[in-house]
Design a protein around this motif. Structure first.
Motif, mmCIF file in Angstrom:
data_model
loop_
_atom_site.group_PDB
_atom_site.id
_atom_site.type_symbol
_atom_site.label_atom_id
_atom_site.label_comp_id
_atom_site.label_asym_id
_atom_site.label_seq_id
_atom_site.Cartn_x
_atom_site.Cartn_y
_atom_site.Cartn_z
ATOM 1 N N LEU A 1 0.816 -1.204 0.000
ATOM 2 C CA LEU A 1 0.000 0.000 0.000
ATOM 3 C C LEU A 1 0.858 1.265 0.000
ATOM 4 O O LEU A 1 0.506 2.282 -0.605
ATOM 5 C CB LEU A 1 -0.931 -0.010 1.211
ATOM 6 C CG LEU A 1 -2.100 -1.003 1.119
ATOM 7 C CD1 LEU A 1 -2.844 -1.056 2.441
ATOM 8 C CD2 LEU A 1 -3.059 -0.614 0.008
ATOM 9 N N VAL B 1 2.019 1.809 -3.542
ATOM 10 C CA VAL B 1 0.911 2.294 -4.365
ATOM 11 C C VAL B 1 0.634 3.764 -4.079
ATOM 12 O O VAL B 1 0.418 4.575 -4.987
ATOM 13 C CB VAL B 1 -0.358 1.443 -4.116
ATOM 14 C CG1 VAL B 1 -1.572 2.077 -4.792
ATOM 15 C CG2 VAL B 1 -0.153 0.028 -4.629
ATOM 16 N N ARG B 2 0.650 4.136 -2.777
ATOM 17 C CA ARG B 2 0.397 5.537 -2.414
ATOM 18 C C ARG B 2 1.452 6.465 -2.996
ATOM 19 O O ARG B 2 1.153 7.513 -3.582
ATOM 20 C CB ARG B 2 0.371 5.654 -0.893
ATOM 21 C CG ARG B 2 0.060 7.065 -0.390
ATOM 22 C CD ARG B 2 0.525 7.220 1.036
ATOM 23 N NE ARG B 2 1.992 7.018 1.131
ATOM 24 C CZ ARG B 2 2.657 6.981 2.269
ATOM 25 N NH1 ARG B 2 2.021 7.097 3.411
ATOM 26 N NH2 ARG B 2 3.961 6.790 2.280
ATOM 27 N N ARG C 1 -7.423 9.056 -3.696
ATOM 28 C CA ARG C 1 -7.444 9.037 -2.225
ATOM 29 C C ARG C 1 -8.530 8.097 -1.708
ATOM 30 O O ARG C 1 -8.318 7.320 -0.763
ATOM 31 C CB ARG C 1 -7.660 10.438 -1.695
ATOM 32 C CG ARG C 1 -6.527 11.412 -2.009
ATOM 33 C CD ARG C 1 -6.846 12.806 -1.507
ATOM 34 N NE ARG C 1 -7.052 12.810 -0.071
ATOM 35 C CZ ARG C 1 -7.583 13.829 0.605
ATOM 36 N NH1 ARG C 1 -7.974 14.913 -0.049
ATOM 37 N NH2 ARG C 1 -7.719 13.773 1.915
ATOM 38 N N GLY D 1 -7.515 4.491 -2.283
ATOM 39 C CA GLY D 1 -6.515 4.071 -1.316
ATOM 40 C C GLY D 1 -7.104 3.823 0.055
ATOM 41 O O GLY D 1 -6.773 2.834 0.722
ATOM 42 N N TYR E 1 -0.507 5.699 6.257
ATOM 43 C CA TYR E 1 -0.616 7.156 6.166
ATOM 44 C C TYR E 1 0.259 7.901 7.176
ATOM 45 O O TYR E 1 0.586 9.076 6.979
ATOM 46 C CB TYR E 1 -2.077 7.576 6.362
ATOM 47 C CG TYR E 1 -2.993 7.092 5.273
ATOM 48 C CD1 TYR E 1 -2.889 7.597 3.984
ATOM 49 C CD2 TYR E 1 -3.963 6.131 5.529
ATOM 50 C CE1 TYR E 1 -3.731 7.171 2.972
ATOM 51 C CE2 TYR E 1 -4.804 5.688 4.528
ATOM 52 C CZ TYR E 1 -4.685 6.208 3.250
ATOM 53 O OH TYR E 1 -5.517 5.778 2.264
#
Length: 538
Positions: free
Chosen positions: A13, A16-17, A57, A60, A181
């Motif tokens: 992740l 990917v972000r 966003r 995700g 995040y």
């Protein structure tokens, strides 16, 4: 393993972000701060970077919520709880269709269409508690209160599971959100969305909850386990608390299976039912006789019905294949298919324990009245002949006329048999149930005048021709349950084996609508059709 999966998900992740942020960042023109020189100045130009696109966003965040919730359920979202004399583990799993799956290792699994929601309830039967099981065996009077005890156990277990699942999805989504995040607000938002998703799924499951699903389970596993685990089909006349009683029956069956040596108990069929094995389209597959004999023994079958195409070319050289039909342990009722010749029919007519039906002839076997007609066409080369459909309909008309004559004579027929569905349809309104084959796939329907048409698949897996396709056809058969007094169909089990006779099977229980709890249609005498008048005419 779960920890490694969490780390792998976090790394994926994060990549990917970062990639999405790089693609969606567009450089803007330089902005001059107030007081900056137009040219040759020494002050650096400032640039603004666009924020990631809202859809990226949202995508995700959705991925974080779903993966985090799933990992949370996988790691800590299960509850060990006793259900009667058994120790079980309950777990929620993501699913497109919902439902409940009961794993009874190593015998197989039962699937229930209990609800429609994006979560499935998995119940694993881990082991039998010897003390509780022995107490149940030593004191059979406790069986009367077993349903209430099991219902309380299930309620307590599902309540614990709901609380633990909520904690699991929140912790899983929040932890993964924090790792991806690195912002507490985003992480808490992920946890809140996961909890909302689980609550919405639970509300959907509650709204679509179907307690009667335990009456129509689907069994997947060892064929020899199916009769004892699925249990008997019996007459259901009045409304009752389906869920508790049927769940108690299921737990009792599983308890017997695990008792002492964990060997299968002797199957004890309900004495109020007549069990009919429906087979069709064997097409010279020698494995079919072994399967049929096994089903007769396991289900204590009272009579076998073969709706034709037992042979492939109908030649005299093939007649020796039929000798097993008289040694299957139950009367064998047969009609001619389009791959069976008159030579085939003549050979069977001289065999013991075999009843050949043609031209509307009727016989009584195992307490049921059968009538049938042979296929008017003989096409062993799989060709189609002009006027074939008309010939089938004419044969069906002759069978319908014979059925009306039987009713007039006071000997109404309970089950009609024709190989081709086109011929079987002509009996609508003149018999409660008609059986056929020919199509090599099973199906059932209630026709306009109320007669139920039951089409059987290929019990030979389409015979020796099964290897012509990429995958062999499945082997199919059905157990039909009839009430001994009314002689009406109560339920049927559709049996499906892997092609070329694999040892695993899928058995699905089905109930006619008029026999389900709460149905207002009363049973009617055999020879008439419930809910509609019998069709009259030539």
């Amino acid at each position: 393993m779960a920890r490694a999966a969490v780390h792998a998900a976090v790394r994926t992740l994060s990549r990917v972000r970062d990639a999405a942020a790089r693609r969606l960042t567009r450089p803007r023109g330089p902005l001059r701060p107030r007081g900056a020189r137009r040219a040759g100045g020494s002050r650096p130009a400032l640039e603004l970077s666009a924020r990631p696109h809202p859809w990226a966003r949202a995508l995700g965040m959705t991925a974080v919520v779903l993966i985090g919730a799933w990992l949370g359920l996988l790691v800590v979202g299960n509850v060990r709880t006793p259900v009667g004399p058994m120790n079980t583990t309950m777990t929620l799993r993501p699913s497109f269709t919902g439902g409940t799956k009961i794993n009874v290792s190593p015998l197989g699994a039962l699937t229930l269409d209990s609800h429609v929601a994006p979560v499935r309830l998995d119940v694993n039967v881990d082991q039998l508690d010897p003390l509780r099981a022995q107490a149940l065996i030593d004191h059979p009077e406790r069986l009367s209160g077993l349903q209430d005890e099991i219902a309380r156990d299930v309620e307590r277990g599902t309540a614990d599971l709901a609380v633990r699942s909520c904690v699991a999805v929140v912790v899983g989504a929040t932890t993964l959100g924090l790792a991806v995040y690195r912002r507490p607000r985003r992480a808490l938002a992920a946890g809140g969305l996961a909890l909302t998703l689980l609550a919405a799924s639970g509300a959907t499951a509650y709204a679509t909850w179907n307690p009667k699903s335990v009456l129509e389970p689907k069994f997947s596993g060892l064929l020899s386990s199916a009769p004892s685990l699925v249990g008997n089909a019996r007459s259901i006349v009045t409304e009752f608390d389906v869920y508790q009683k049927e769940l108690a029956r299921l737990v009792t069956n599983v308890t017997k299976l695990y008792d002492v040596t964990s060997t299968l108990p002797a199957y004890r069929p309900d004495p109020t039912t007549i069990r009919v094995l429906h087979v069709s389209d064997i097409h010279l597959n020698p494995a079919s006789w072994t399967i049929i004999a096994s089903l007769v023994k396991q289900y204590k079958v009272n009579v076998i019905v073969d709706s034709g195409d037992t042979m492939d070319h109908g030649s005299a050289a093939e007649n020796g294949f039929l000798d097993a039909a008289s040694h299957l342990g139950a009367p064998y009722v047969w009609v001619r298919g389009n791959h069976d010749s008159l030579l085939t029919q003549d050979h069977l007519e001289h065999m013991k324990n075999v009843y050949v039906l043609d031209d509307g002839r009727a016989v009584t076997a195992a307490g049921l009245r059968f009538a049938g007609i042979g296929d008017p066409q003989f096409t062993p080369d799989r060709s189609s002949r002009p006027g074939g459909d008309a010939a089938e309909e004419l044969a069906g008309d002759r069978l319908a006329t014979a059925l009306r004559d039987q009713r007039t004579a006071g000997t109404p027929v309970d089950v009609a048999i024709a190989h081709e569905p086109a011929a079987a349809r002509e009996t609508d309104g003149d018999v409660p149930l008609v059986l056929s084959g020919h199509l090599h796939h099973e199906g059932t329907e209630v026709m306009p005048f109320g007669t139920r048409l039951r089409i059987e698949g290929s019990t030979g897996g389409s015979g020796l021709r099964a290897v012509e396709g990429k995958y062999p056809d499945p082997i199919q058969a059905s157990i039909l349950y009839f009430d001994r007094d009314t002689r009406r169909l109560q339920a049927w089990d559709a049996i499906r084996l892997g092609g070329l006779g694999l040892t695993t099977a899928e058995v699905s229980r089905h109930l006619p609508k008029e026999n389900q709890p709460g149905a207002t249609t009363p049973p009617t005498p055999s020879g008439t059709v419930s809910g509609s008048p019998s069709r009259t005419g030539p």
